[in-house]
Design a protein around this motif. Structure first.
Motif, mmCIF file in Angstrom:
data_model
loop_
_atom_site.group_PDB
_atom_site.id
_atom_site.type_symbol
_atom_site.label_atom_id
_atom_site.label_comp_id
_atom_site.label_asym_id
_atom_site.label_seq_id
_atom_site.Cartn_x
_atom_site.Cartn_y
_atom_site.Cartn_z
ATOM 1 N N GLY A 1 -2.657 13.536 -7.804
ATOM 2 C CA GLY A 1 -3.136 13.313 -9.161
ATOM 3 C C GLY A 1 -3.590 11.883 -9.375
ATOM 4 N N SER A 2 -2.814 10.947 -8.857
ATOM 5 C CA SER A 2 -3.126 9.522 -8.935
ATOM 6 C C SER A 2 -2.425 8.851 -7.766
ATOM 7 C CB SER A 2 -2.630 8.932 -10.255
ATOM 8 O OG SER A 2 -2.732 7.527 -10.260
ATOM 9 N N GLY A 3 -3.168 8.120 -6.953
ATOM 10 C CA GLY A 3 -2.577 7.559 -5.744
ATOM 11 C C GLY A 3 -1.299 6.805 -5.997
ATOM 12 N N SER A 4 -1.314 5.877 -6.946
ATOM 13 C CA SER A 4 -0.134 5.050 -7.191
ATOM 14 C C SER A 4 1.018 5.838 -7.807
ATOM 15 C CB SER A 4 -0.491 3.867 -8.091
ATOM 16 O OG SER A 4 -1.025 4.309 -9.323
ATOM 17 N N LYS B 1 -1.200 -4.823 -2.842
ATOM 18 C CA LYS B 1 -2.057 -3.884 -3.566
ATOM 19 C C LYS B 1 -2.709 -2.856 -2.647
ATOM 20 C CE LYS B 1 -1.489 -6.456 -7.278
ATOM 21 N NZ LYS B 1 -0.684 -6.007 -8.429
ATOM 22 N N TYR B 2 -2.836 -1.644 -3.189
ATOM 23 C CA TYR B 2 -3.657 -0.616 -2.531
ATOM 24 C C TYR B 2 -5.007 -0.612 -3.230
ATOM 25 C CZ TYR B 2 -4.947 4.208 -4.158
ATOM 26 O OH TYR B 2 -5.577 5.329 -4.652
ATOM 27 N N TRP B 3 -6.075 -0.844 -2.458
ATOM 28 C CA TRP B 3 -7.414 -0.880 -3.052
ATOM 29 C C TRP B 3 -8.400 -0.332 -2.030
ATOM 30 C CZ3 TRP B 3 -8.396 -0.692 -7.825
ATOM 31 C CH2 TRP B 3 -9.653 -0.991 -8.351
ATOM 32 N N GLY B 4 -8.902 0.845 -2.312
ATOM 33 C CA GLY B 4 -9.741 1.565 -1.371
ATOM 34 C C GLY B 4 -9.001 2.795 -0.878
ATOM 35 N N LYS B 5 -9.687 3.934 -0.889
ATOM 36 C CA LYS B 5 -9.024 5.162 -0.448
ATOM 37 C C LYS B 5 -10.016 6.104 0.208
ATOM 38 C CE LYS B 5 -9.370 7.097 -5.143
ATOM 39 N NZ LYS B 5 -8.606 7.560 -6.314
ATOM 40 N N ARG B 6 -9.444 6.995 1.010
ATOM 41 C CA ARG B 6 -10.229 8.037 1.656
ATOM 42 C C ARG B 6 -10.021 9.343 0.898
ATOM 43 N NH1 ARG B 6 -7.644 5.168 5.729
ATOM 44 N NH2 ARG B 6 -6.177 6.843 6.220
ATOM 45 N N ALA B 7 -10.539 10.438 1.427
ATOM 46 C CA ALA B 7 -10.419 11.738 0.764
ATOM 47 C C ALA B 7 -8.955 12.105 0.570
ATOM 48 C CB ALA B 7 -11.127 12.807 1.591
ATOM 49 N N GLN B 8 -8.691 12.918 -0.451
ATOM 50 C CA GLN B 8 -7.345 13.408 -0.762
ATOM 51 C C GLN B 8 -6.366 12.281 -1.054
ATOM 52 O OE1 GLN B 8 -6.460 16.820 -1.164
ATOM 53 N NE2 GLN B 8 -8.697 16.881 -1.191
ATOM 54 N N GLN B 9 -6.881 11.217 -1.676
ATOM 55 C CA GLN B 9 -6.027 10.124 -2.135
ATOM 56 C C GLN B 9 -5.253 9.457 -0.985
ATOM 57 O OE1 GLN B 9 -7.474 9.971 -5.129
ATOM 58 N NE2 GLN B 9 -5.640 9.983 -6.363
ATOM 59 N N ILE B 10 -5.875 9.368 0.166
ATOM 60 C CA ILE B 10 -5.259 8.675 1.294
ATOM 61 C C ILE B 10 -5.605 7.192 1.186
ATOM 62 C CG2 ILE B 10 -5.233 8.423 3.798
ATOM 63 C CD1 ILE B 10 -3.874 10.962 2.779
ATOM 64 N N PRO B 11 -4.617 6.300 1.190
ATOM 65 C CA PRO B 11 -4.893 4.878 0.979
ATOM 66 C C PRO B 11 -5.550 4.233 2.195
ATOM 67 C CG PRO B 11 -2.596 5.165 1.531
ATOM 68 C CD PRO B 11 -3.174 6.562 1.424
ATOM 69 N N ALA B 12 -6.434 3.292 1.938
ATOM 70 C CA ALA B 12 -7.068 2.548 3.035
ATOM 71 C C ALA B 12 -6.128 1.503 3.611
ATOM 72 C CB ALA B 12 -8.354 1.890 2.545
ATOM 73 N N ASN B 13 -5.105 1.123 2.860
ATOM 74 C CA ASN B 13 -4.116 0.169 3.362
ATOM 75 C C ASN B 13 -2.760 0.464 2.724
ATOM 76 O OD1 ASN B 13 -5.598 -1.515 0.940
ATOM 77 N ND2 ASN B 13 -3.422 -1.988 1.016
ATOM 78 N N PRO B 14 -1.673 0.028 3.358
ATOM 79 C CA PRO B 14 -0.348 0.258 2.781
ATOM 80 C C PRO B 14 -0.092 -0.675 1.604
ATOM 81 C CG PRO B 14 -0.161 -1.068 4.766
ATOM 82 C CD PRO B 14 -1.610 -0.668 4.656
ATOM 83 N N SER B 15 0.867 -0.297 0.772
ATOM 84 C CA SER B 15 1.211 -1.079 -0.418
ATOM 85 C C SER B 15 2.711 -1.006 -0.644
ATOM 86 C CB SER B 15 0.461 -0.549 -1.649
ATOM 87 O OG SER B 15 0.794 0.814 -1.894
#
Length: 371
Positions: free
Chosen positions: A173-176, A42-56
């Motif tokens: 638009g949406s990270g996932s 799972k990707y849970w947590g993000k930085r600006a511009q929809q950058i993920p906090a962890n890989p998924s």
């Protein structure tokens, strides 16, 4: 079917900025169908511009999809703002417009022709509206593909670049949504063991995948339909100050690393351990954030307990994963579809709202319907 060309380098944000071009088409229409996806890590947590906090990493779905028709026509002189109308299932949808406008603002630097046109956006889902399945991934992926198809009429681009830019745009638009362009396994977010991995877009999983994971089945149990009490956007934001955030991000990196051998060898026992642990960790992050909240319902927990009991008694490799909600994705190989479905119908459907569930499987990504 969308096919990724071989691109053996990690692209940068500036690589997606367009060259100067002219010869804009006066008008036209394009239709794309993009699937939803279900994350295993799972990707849970993000930085600006929809950058993920962890890989998924996710399975691309097949039946659960959004079809979007984009009609476009060159406007007159007043091109200082975006111009679009939006309908969902044939009805005007004004409450969707702010999200579409925000998306257009984010992608305009990479698609600077957008203000030249008036757009008619007509969209629909193959799954029931308010069914509890997030449609943002499939919806934003389909819309990104439609907008990018106009640029492809203006400027030639090879398929591999087109798909990576579509994934890059969908993410805004949406990270996932960046995992809904291709299939059947898509990885998103930088990981040191995956050379081409990037925070900017999803890639098709580059390593060996055992045949047992082909045509994997996903039966989605609709425990609760409608809007969640806490949105995913809020949930992602709560990870910024979460006391367990750094450990969770490390766990995602480790689980993704372990999946390399699991997926290659077809180790279903370890696959189940990782996937179910990831699902429960996602909800553990919600329950330990400040403020804390619970999206699982009593029927969700009953389903999980029944799956564990059934698997222990029968040795059939059926497992679950969860999104940020109460619904349950029941995953199993195609080879055990008959006993798995019998178990679902006999024991699990009773926990679904109005007995509703959706049968899906791994798909191969977005498809262009018309250009």
């Amino acid at each position: 079917m969308v096919i990724f060309a071989q691109i053996f380098f990690r692209m940068r944000e500036q690589d997606f900025l367009p060259k100067v071009y002219a010869n804009f088409p006066e008008k036209g229409k394009v239709i794309w169908k993009a699937p939803s996806n279900i994350a295993l890590v799972k990707y849970w947590g993000k930085r600006a511009q929809q950058i993920p906090a962890n890989p998924s990493i996710s399975f691309t779905l097949d039946a659960c999809a959004t079809t979007t028709q984009l009609s476009y026509e060159i406007r007159g002189e007043n091109t200082s703002d975006f111009s679009f109308d939006l309908s969902f299932d044939g009805k005007s949808k004004e409450d969707f417009k702010p999200k579409i406008r925000a998306f257009l603002e984010r992608v305009e630097p990479y698609l600077p022709h957008l203000k030249r046109y008036h757009f008619q956006i007509e969209t629909s889902n193959s799954f029931p509206h308010s069914s509890g399945i997030a449609s943002s991934a499939s919806g934003m992926a389909a819309l990104a593909l439609c907008f990018l198809s106009i640029e492809r009429k203006i400027q030639e681009m090879e398929d591999g670049f087109f798909n990576r830019k579509a994934s890059f745009l969908a993410r805004l638009g949406s990270g996932s949504a960046c995992r809904s362009i291709a299939g059947d396994l898509v990885q998103w977010g930088y990981h040191q063991d995956i050379e081409e991995s990037s925070d900017l877009y999803g890639i098709q999983y580059p390593f060996k995948v055992n045949q047992v994971f082909k045509n994997y089945q996903d039966t989605i149990l609709l425990v609760h339909k409608g809007k969640k009490q806490v949105s995913s956007t809020v949930g992602h934001d709560l990870m910024h100050q979460h006391p367990f955030a750094s450990k969770r991000f490390d766990q995602a990196h480790e689980n993704l690393a372990q999946l390399k051998s699991v997926l290659a060898t077809g180790d279903l026992e370890r696959f189940i351990q990782i996937v179910e642990s990831e699902a429960l960790t996602l909800h553990a992050m919600m329950m330990t954030s400040i403020p804390y909240y619970i999206l699982m319902l009593p029927d969700t927990l009953e389903i999980l307990q029944k799956i564990w009991r059934f698997r222990k008694e029968t040795k059939i490799p059926i497992c679950f994963t969860l999104d940020a909600g109460a619904n349950v994705h029941v995953l199993y190989p195609e080879s055990v579809e008959e006993p798995a479905m019998q178990f679902i119908q006999d024991e699990l459907v009773v926990h679904c709202e109005n007995g509703h569930y959706i049968c899906d499987q791994i798909g191969l990504g977005a498809k262009q319907i018309f250009e």
